[in-house]
Design an enzyme around this catalytic site. Sequence first.
Site, PDB file in Angstrom:
ATOM      1  N   ARG A 272       0.728  -1.196   0.154  1.00  0.00           N
ATOM      2  CA  ARG A 272       0.005   0.085   0.206  1.00  0.00           C
ATOM      3  C   ARG A 272       0.818   1.210   0.016  1.00  0.00           C
ATOM      4  O   ARG A 272       0.579   2.438  -0.572  1.00  0.00           O
ATOM      5  CB  ARG A 272      -0.904   0.024   1.207  1.00  0.00           C
ATOM      6  CG  ARG A 272      -2.046   0.983   1.070  1.00  0.00           C
ATOM      7  CD  ARG A 272      -3.272   0.703   2.178  1.00  0.00           C
ATOM      8  NE  ARG A 272      -2.616   0.788   3.654  1.00  0.00           N
ATOM      9  CZ  ARG A 272      -3.323   0.438   4.493  1.00  0.00           C
ATOM     10  NH1 ARG A 272      -4.709   0.074   4.524  1.00  0.00           N
ATOM     11  NH2 ARG A 272      -2.870   0.719   6.056  1.00  0.00           N
TER      12      ARG A 272
ATOM     13  N   LYS B 184      -2.894   6.570   1.277  1.00  0.00           N
ATOM     14  CA  LYS B 184      -2.661   6.815   2.901  1.00  0.00           C
ATOM     15  C   LYS B 184      -1.588   8.171   2.782  1.00  0.00           C
ATOM     16  O   LYS B 184      -0.522   7.814   2.891  1.00  0.00           O
ATOM     17  CB  LYS B 184      -2.055   5.483   3.424  1.00  0.00           C
ATOM     18  CG  LYS B 184      -2.473   5.690   4.996  1.00  0.00           C
ATOM     19  CD  LYS B 184      -2.384   4.278   5.640  1.00  0.00           C
ATOM     20  CE  LYS B 184      -2.811   4.455   7.170  1.00  0.00           C
ATOM     21  NZ  LYS B 184      -4.377   4.585   7.254  1.00  0.00           N
TER      22      LYS B 184
ATOM     23  N   GLU C 119     -16.411   6.025   3.802  1.00  0.00           N
ATOM     24  CA  GLU C 119     -15.772   5.576   4.910  1.00  0.00           C
ATOM     25  C   GLU C 119     -15.946   6.701   5.970  1.00  0.00           C
ATOM     26  O   GLU C 119     -16.510   7.807   5.574  1.00  0.00           O
ATOM     27  CB  GLU C 119     -14.397   5.260   4.656  1.00  0.00           C
ATOM     28  CG  GLU C 119     -13.318   6.135   4.078  1.00  0.00           C
ATOM     29  CD  GLU C 119     -11.999   5.495   4.100  1.00  0.00           C
ATOM     30  OE1 GLU C 119     -11.748   4.914   4.918  1.00  0.00           O
ATOM     31  OE2 GLU C 119     -11.309   5.811   3.110  1.00  0.00           O
TER      32      GLU C 119
END
Length: 341
Positions: free
Chosen positions: A82, A184, A220
Amino acid sequence: MEKKNIDWSNLGFGYVHTDYRYVSNYKNGAWDDGVLTEDANIVLNECAGVLQYAQTVFEGLKAYTTEDGHIVTFRPDLNAERLEASAARLEMPVFPKERFVDAVTRTVKANAAYVPPYGSGATLYIRPYMFGSNPVIGVKPADEYQFRIFCTPVGPYFKGGAKPLTIRVSDFDRAAPHGTGNIKAGLNYAMSLHAIVTAHQEGYDENMYLDPGTRTKVEETGGANFLFITKDNKVVTPKSDSILPSITRRSLVHVAREYLGLEVEEREVYLDEVKDFAECGLCGTAAVISPVGKIVDHGKEICLPSGMAEMGPVTKKLYDTLTGIQMGRLEAPSGWIHVIE
Ligand SMILES: *Cc1c(COP(=O)(O)O)cnc(C)c1O
C-alpha cells in the site's frame, strides 16, 4: 529481555518516545542502506518538498505479543504494497517491499522492551512514512526522500469494553472523484481535521463521508472503513475507488467467508439503505472493529438494532475471530502473522 516499566493497560493513544527508529535516505536515484538511530529529530531545509507541497505518505501497523510469547506483526507485506501505491500516486520512489518488512522487523526488535505483554490489550504502534526532503519551490516532485519508521506503545483501544459510537453524515467530503482518497497520505487527514473537530464539538465520535460525486453512497470515516451486517447476517462493505483499502477490512472479509461461512457483498452502499442494516462497525488497525450504534443524518437518527450498549453479535464474532488469529489463539491463514522474535 526486560520490559520497560510502563503501566500498559492505562496507556492512551499518544506518542511515547522509544529508543530506536529506522532511517533511510533516497538520493541520486537510490536508497542508502538504512540505519537504526536514537535521534528522534529531523533537521530539514525550510523549503523541503514535504513542508511546501505536502509530499508525504505513511502507513500504520502494530506489533504485539501472542499467547505463546512471540512478538509478531500482522500482514506487513500489505502495508509495504500500500505504501508503494501511495508513493506512486504522489510521484515518490518505491521503498522495496522486502526492505520495508526488514526495516519494520529491525525497528520492532530494537524496541522489543516496549512491546506490551500478551493480555494487556496494549500494542506497539508502528508508523512507517516517507517524505520529500530537498528544497522544492517550483511545483514538482522532490529529488530526495527520507523513509523512516518509529514506534510508540499504545494502550487498549477499548478500556472497559467497546462502546458503540455515534457518527454523523458529514457535509464535507474527504476525497474528490479520481483524487487521492485511495492512498494513505497526510493530505487526506489535513483536510479532515476541521470536519472531525466540529463533529466532536457537536457531540459526534466520527464523520461518515459520502461519495463526493453524488453524495448518496457511503464511503468511509476519516480513518476507518465501514462494515455493515444485514438482518439476514450478510456482511456488506462499500466498494468505491475513493476509499482507502483497509487491511483490517480485507482481512475481515476473508474471515467472514472462510472462518464464519458468512456471505459477503462488496458493493456500492446507498445512504438510503443504511436504516435497514442490523449492525455497523468501523474497521482499522487501531481498534480492529469499533461498533457504531447511531448514525445521524442532518437531524434524522438511524439507530442500529444492535443498540448503544455493546457490539452487535455478528460484528462481535468477526472481532473475536480476527483478534484470535492475530493473537495466535486461532490458526492464521498462511503469511498473515510475521514473527519478529
Ligand atoms: C489507515 C486507514 C484505514 C484503515 O486501514 P487499516 O489498514 O485497516 O489500518 C481506513 N481509512 C483510512 C482513510 C485510513 O487512512
